[in-house]
Design a protein around this motif. Structure first.
Motif, PDB file in Angstrom:
ATOM      1  N   ALA A 152       0.832  -1.207   0.000  1.00 16.46           N
ATOM      2  CA  ALA A 152       0.000   0.000   0.000  1.00 16.46           C
ATOM      3  C   ALA A 152       0.866   1.255   0.000  1.00 16.46           C
ATOM      4  O   ALA A 152       2.045   1.219   0.373  1.00 16.46           O
ATOM      5  N   PRO A 153       0.301   2.396  -0.428  1.00 18.97           N
ATOM      6  CA  PRO A 153       1.043   3.658  -0.312  1.00 18.97           C
ATOM      7  C   PRO A 153       1.467   3.878   1.139  1.00 18.97           C
ATOM      8  O   PRO A 153       0.726   3.574   2.070  1.00 18.97           O
ATOM      9  N   GLY A 154       2.664   4.396   1.322  1.00 22.71           N
ATOM     10  CA  GLY A 154       3.170   4.598   2.674  1.00 22.71           C
ATOM     11  C   GLY A 154       3.712   3.334   3.309  1.00 22.71           C
ATOM     12  O   GLY A 154       3.927   3.286   4.528  1.00 22.71           O
ATOM     13  N   SER A 155       3.987   2.326   2.517  1.00 19.42           N
ATOM     14  CA  SER A 155       4.513   1.058   3.017  1.00 19.42           C
ATOM     15  C   SER A 155       5.772   1.267   3.849  1.00 19.42           C
ATOM     16  O   SER A 155       6.629   2.081   3.497  1.00 19.42           O
ATOM     17  N   PRO A 156       5.910   0.508   4.939  1.00 22.19           N
ATOM     18  CA  PRO A 156       7.132   0.616   5.756  1.00 22.19           C
ATOM     19  C   PRO A 156       8.311  -0.149   5.172  1.00 22.19           C
ATOM     20  O   PRO A 156       9.413  -0.103   5.720  1.00 22.19           O
ATOM     21  N   ALA A 157       8.112  -0.854   4.058  1.00 22.78           N
ATOM     22  CA  ALA A 157       9.151  -1.735   3.525  1.00 22.78           C
ATOM     23  C   ALA A 157      10.415  -0.974   3.144  1.00 22.78           C
ATOM     24  O   ALA A 157      11.536  -1.436   3.411  1.00 22.78           O
ATOM     25  N   ILE A 158      10.281   0.186   2.514  1.00 18.41           N
ATOM     26  CA  ILE A 158      11.450   0.942   2.085  1.00 18.41           C
ATOM     27  C   ILE A 158      12.256   1.413   3.289  1.00 18.41           C
ATOM     28  O   ILE A 158      13.498   1.402   3.269  1.00 18.41           O
ATOM     29  N   ARG A 159      11.584   1.796   4.346  1.00 18.24           N
ATOM     30  CA  ARG A 159      12.291   2.202   5.573  1.00 18.24           C
ATOM     31  C   ARG A 159      13.097   1.024   6.137  1.00 18.24           C
ATOM     32  O   ARG A 159      14.267   1.183   6.534  1.00 18.24           O
ATOM     33  N   HIS A 160      12.499  -0.154   6.153  1.00 18.17           N
ATOM     34  CA  HIS A 160      13.223  -1.326   6.659  1.00 18.17           C
ATOM     35  C   HIS A 160      14.417  -1.656   5.765  1.00 18.17           C
ATOM     36  O   HIS A 160      15.486  -2.042   6.251  1.00 18.17           O
ATOM     37  N   PHE A 161      14.242  -1.514   4.460  1.00 24.18           N
ATOM     38  CA  PHE A 161      15.328  -1.746   3.515  1.00 24.18           C
ATOM     39  C   PHE A 161      16.498  -0.817   3.817  1.00 24.18           C
ATOM     40  O   PHE A 161      17.665  -1.236   3.850  1.00 24.18           O
ATOM     41  N   ARG A 162      16.197   0.441   4.044  1.00 18.75           N
ATOM     42  CA  ARG A 162      17.243   1.420   4.351  1.00 18.75           C
ATOM     43  C   ARG A 162      17.944   1.067   5.668  1.00 18.75           C
ATOM     44  O   ARG A 162      19.176   1.084   5.767  1.00 18.75           O
TER      45      ARG A 162
END
Length: 377
Positions: free
Chosen positions: A32-42
């Protein structure tokens, strides 16, 4: 399923804990928009994955990066697609750092990306039907010490999380012609704005919105000219596009791997049916991995690009077969009641939208097969 388990092991070795974090989040939230996945990736160090160790990165070669991408895509399709754009931009950067075109600042940029876990968005011609991969997405006019850039990129993955932006731009020459160049600028540069664009629920977690540039000043030192003849790619673009084709294909390989794994683990259908799905899936994987091995071993020119594209299109067909078989084996009830199946199946169709299209590649490939340079205008 052993191949997917090997991919997960590779991901854990480079980005410890990331898959476990993703497993704790429902797929609907990841996509979904605003997914936390990119933050975890970083947070898990993902931005440094393909940056060479001499620049502070993890030094994943193409085969290892494909495995990591495959594993991520089986859990979070949007994350895999979005971060592929980062990796191929970074691959172009470290190729430039090692080339005769280097200005000497590339190594500092790469170290900054690795150390500060910066994300690089790609503003190339992706997603524009009928437009070539080399077509500039921005225009420029000369200004003291650099250029003022105008234009937009839509969609542009990582639009909300990017720290740096790369894009193609047409630079005006004194004789009235234009030269294509690649720019690299901080996302906070004055004149860069982000606007809503992506309306589909499919791959909505990739942050693929519109980025606009309005009179954005770019120092001429942050522009990398294309040194090739018109309609041809220079070495840096060739390397970047090879990485892109291998990694974006691995995204969809991972998605379909997740569907086939569900069918196999659930013992759905007959052994023959499950084997058919596995064979088509692994045929796609071996095609892509074969090219990745060649690139890892030093083949990065026109021939490697041609083989990467051939593998991508052949894998595209094999993955479509494997996906359809897996969805059929999982059954209509699973498709209607288990949203994960429908979400991943829908996302896996995206492989056909990435450039260059098969129709635009056919003519150049025939020319290449006849011994002439591969030209992707």
């Amino acid at each position: 399923m052993r191949p997917l388990e090997a991919a997960r092991a590779a991901c854990e070795s480079f980005l410890p804990g990331l898959l476990d974090r993703l497993a704790d989040i429902p797929l609907a939230e990841l996509e979904a928009p605003g997914s936390p996945a990119i933050r975890h990736f970083r947070e898990c160090g993902g931005p440094a994955l393909v940056i060479p160790k001499e620049y502070g990165g993890y030094g994943a070669d193409p085969l290892e990066a494909m495995a990591v991408t495959r594993a991520l895509a089986s859990r979070a399709p949007s994350l895999a697609v979005a971060t592929t754009m980062h990796h191929f931009s970074v691959a172009t950067l470290f190729s430039l750092a090692a080339s005769v075109q280097s200005t000497g600042m590339e190594w500092a940029l790469l170290e900054g990306v690795a150390e500060q876990r910066l994300l690089v968005a790609s503003g190339f011609a992706e997603g524009r039907p009928g437009q070539g991969i080399l077509s500039p997405t921005m225009s420029a006019r000369k200004s003291e010490g650099g250029y003022l850039i105008d234009g937009s990129k839509k969609p542009c993955s990582l639009a909300h999380s990017m720290d740096l932006l790369t894009a193609s731009v047409a630079l005006p020459a004194d004789d009235g012609t234009e030269q294509m160049a690649v720019l690299l600028i901080p996302a906070t540069t004055a004149g860069i704005t982000v606007h809503p664009f992506w309306k589909s629920s499919t791959l909505a977690g990739a942050e693929s919105d519109e980025i606009r540039l309005s009179e954005v000043f770019v120092d001429e030192q942050l522009l990398m000219p294309n040194t090739a003849d018109p309609g041809e790619m220079d070495d840096l673009q060739t390397v970047g596009l090879i990485w892109f084709e291998l990694l974006i294909s691995s995204c969809y390989l991972g998605m379909v791997s997740g569907l086939v794994e569900r069918a196999v683990d659930g013992r759905r259908g007959s052994e023959t049916d499950r084997a058919r799905a596995l064979i088509r899936l692994e045929a796609a994987a071996q095609l892509l991995e074969g090219v990745a091995r060649r690139v890892r071993d030093g083949e990065n020119g026109n021939e490697a690009l041609a083989q990467a594209l051939v593998a991508r299109y052949a894998a595209q067909e094999a993955l479509a077969d494997a996906r359809d078989l897996a969805v059929e084996l999982l059954g209509g009830t699973a498709f209607m009641s288990a949203s994960d199946t429908a979400v991943i199946a829908a996302s896996s169709h995206g492989i056909g939208f990435h450039p260059p299209s098969r129709s635009s590649f056919t003519g150049p490939y025939l020319e290449h097969a006849a011994g002439r340079p591969l030209r992707l205008a």
